[in-house]
Design an enzyme around this catalytic site. Structure first.
Site, short mmCIF file in Angstrom:
data_model
loop_
_atom_site.label_atom_id
_atom_site.label_comp_id
_atom_site.label_asym_id
_atom_site.label_seq_id
_atom_site.Cartn_x
_atom_site.Cartn_y
_atom_site.Cartn_z
N HIS A 136 44.16 -65.75 -6.09
CA HIS A 136 42.85 -65.88 -6.01
C HIS A 136 42.58 -67.42 -6.86
O HIS A 136 43.45 -67.59 -7.63
CB HIS A 136 41.91 -64.78 -6.53
CG HIS A 136 41.94 -64.49 -7.90
ND1 HIS A 136 41.47 -65.26 -9.14
CD2 HIS A 136 42.84 -63.36 -8.48
CE1 HIS A 136 41.84 -64.56 -10.28
NE2 HIS A 136 42.76 -63.35 -9.87
N CYS B 37 47.24 -60.90 -11.89
CA CYS B 37 46.90 -61.76 -10.57
C CYS B 37 47.62 -63.25 -10.79
O CYS B 37 47.97 -63.58 -11.86
CB CYS B 37 45.42 -61.90 -10.18
SG CYS B 37 44.94 -60.18 -9.61
#
Length: 467
Positions: free
Chosen positions: A422, A443
């Site tokens: 992301h 992430c």
């Protein structure tokens, strides 16, 4: 003189004619007498259940059959020694055969006694035993033979074997085991036809296939041809060849001279293949952009071989007798999973803090990243883009237990733990050792401008290799 000769010839001819007529009258009278005689008797050489009852009345024939069949014992031999002697009466043999004999007599033509005397006639009484007694005797004989066969040399068929790199025919061998069913059939037949002896030694098991069998020779040639095919698997970019010796060990034949594959051996091979190459348990060898070949741990993009399906498919493929290169039938939770990563994938190098996207072998995208910090590291593994969405809020817990909520414009999860790719507008820089003190919760933080490029071109299902 001439007249005397003619008279003599005529006189001689007359005598011959008279003699022939007398003989004919005698023969006709005798034949007629016999015909009348056989009107009340069975014709000569009439046999019932192999017992000669010719010239007897029905009553006499019935008594003779009863005497010979009912009370006469049947001797059964094993190892050329008496095994059992049993009277037919002990098997429930029916003593009265008047009705059957009367039917035979009614069908005969008395005047045909002469022809019957030359050719004879055979008749068979229907089985009139207590079937339960007979079945038990036959079963007992079979069990006894089976016990005897244990210590005997079995008869073997001619067969095909792999010898020093070639299939050859090994000749049949005659043993001394007794054919159980043949001996049992003989016992039943002899009980019915009046014979009084059964020797099981007359029924040695015979080979069904001999070395001269044309089908067996043809099959040998087919097997020698088949074992020379090139049988190969391609798994994760590697070539796995099935050796000729291995393939030969799978080939077998049945008693009908038909080629088969030993399914246990094929299953063992496929099981070993799965054990060595499945990615549910084994790491994946991957050629990285900067670090050469690396070993990537198991992730969610994984598979194992569907062993029963692959055994069936491989067996069918081999028996076609043609060269082949196949990939195994696999099972996985991942849609359309492949046994190799292929040349379309995302590569995330945690050591170099860098990410690449290759499509069909061509570089489409690259960028610096920031991965998970030491306390919440990004887990390595072979994963894939499970979905895509925009304008999401990522929520979780910080190291101190406090909650966080991070808005992102682009979100692409890659595993089941919540790790994904992301954008991260809170990062002021990317790459280097920033992950050590500004790392994520696991992430892959990507520059927002770079995510503008990646999101539209990266498809769901694309493998993501994190190492």
């Amino acid at each position: 003189m001439k007249r005397f000769g003619e008279d003599f010839f005529q006189e001689k001819t007359k005598k011959i004619v008279i003699i022939c007529l007398v003989v004919l009258v005698v023969f006709v009278s005798f034949y007629s007498f016999k015909s009348v005689h056989y009107a009340e008797r069975l014709l000569p050489k009439t046999k019932v259940n192999n017992i000669n009852v010719g010239g007897l009345t029905v009553d006499q024939a019935n008594r003779k059959i009863n005497a010979k069949l009912t009370e006469a014992p049947v001797a059964i031999s094993l190892d050329n020694k008496l095994w059992k002697k049993i009277k037919r009466s002990e098997l429930g043999w029916q003593k009265d055969h008047l009705e059957a004999l009367m039917q035979i007599k009614q069908k005969q033509v008395p005047f045909a006694w002469g022809i019957n005397n030359l050719l004879g006639s055979q008749h068979q009484l229907s089985s009139s035993y207590d079937q339960a007694y007979v079945d038990q005797l036959v079963e007992n004989l079979g069990n006894e033979i089976l016990q005897k066969n244990v210590t005997r040399t079995p008869t073997t068929n001619a067969k095909i074997e792999w010898v020093e790199g070639d299939f050859v025919i090994v000749p049949e061998k005659q043993g001394d085991t007794i054919d159980v069913e043949a001996a049992q059939r003989a016992l039943i037949k002899n009980l019915e036809n009046g014979k009084q002896t059964v020797n099981a030694e007359d029924y040695y098991a015979q080979p069904i296939l001999t070395k001269d069998d044309s089908q067996l020779k043809k099959l040998k040639d087919q097997m020698n041809k088949l074992v020379k095919i090139e049988a190969t698997y391609t798994i994760n970019g590697k070539q796995v060849v099935i050796p000729a010796e291995e393939l030969a060990s799978w080939l077998t034949t049945n008693e009908k001279a038909e080629m088969q594959l030993d399914q246990e051996k094929v299953t063992a091979f496929v099981t070993n293949l799965n054990g060595e190459y499945n990615t549910k348990e084994n790491p994946t060898a991957f050629t990285s952009t900067k670090r050469g070949e690396v070993s990537v741990p198991v992730g969610i993009y994984s598979w194992s071989i569907n062993i029963p399906a692959e055994v069936e498919a491989l067996s069918t493929q081999i028996l076609k007798g043609k060269n082949f290169n196949r990939t195994p039938v696999v099972e996985s939770e991942v849609p359309n999973v492949q046994t190799s990563i292929g040349n379309t994938y995302v590569e995330v190098d945690l050591q170099n803090q860098y990410m690449w996207y290759y499509k069909e072998g061509q570089l489409q995208f690259e960028t610096d990243i920031v991965s998970g910090k030491p306390s919440t590291p990004t887990p390595p593994g072979v994963n894939y883009v499970t979905s895509k969405s925009t304008d999401q809020i990522l929520r979780g817990l910080n190291d101190d237990g406090s909650k966080y909520a991070s808005p992102v414009r682009y979100w692409m999860p890659i595993d089941k733990t919540g790790v994904g790719i992301h954008d991260s507008d809170w990062q002021y820089a990317y790459g280097g050792d920033l992950w050590l003190y500004r790392g994520s919760h696991g992430c892959i933080n990507t520059p927002p401008a770079k995510m503008d490029e990646l999101y539209p071109i990266l498809e769901v299902g694309t493998p993501v290799i994190v190492f």
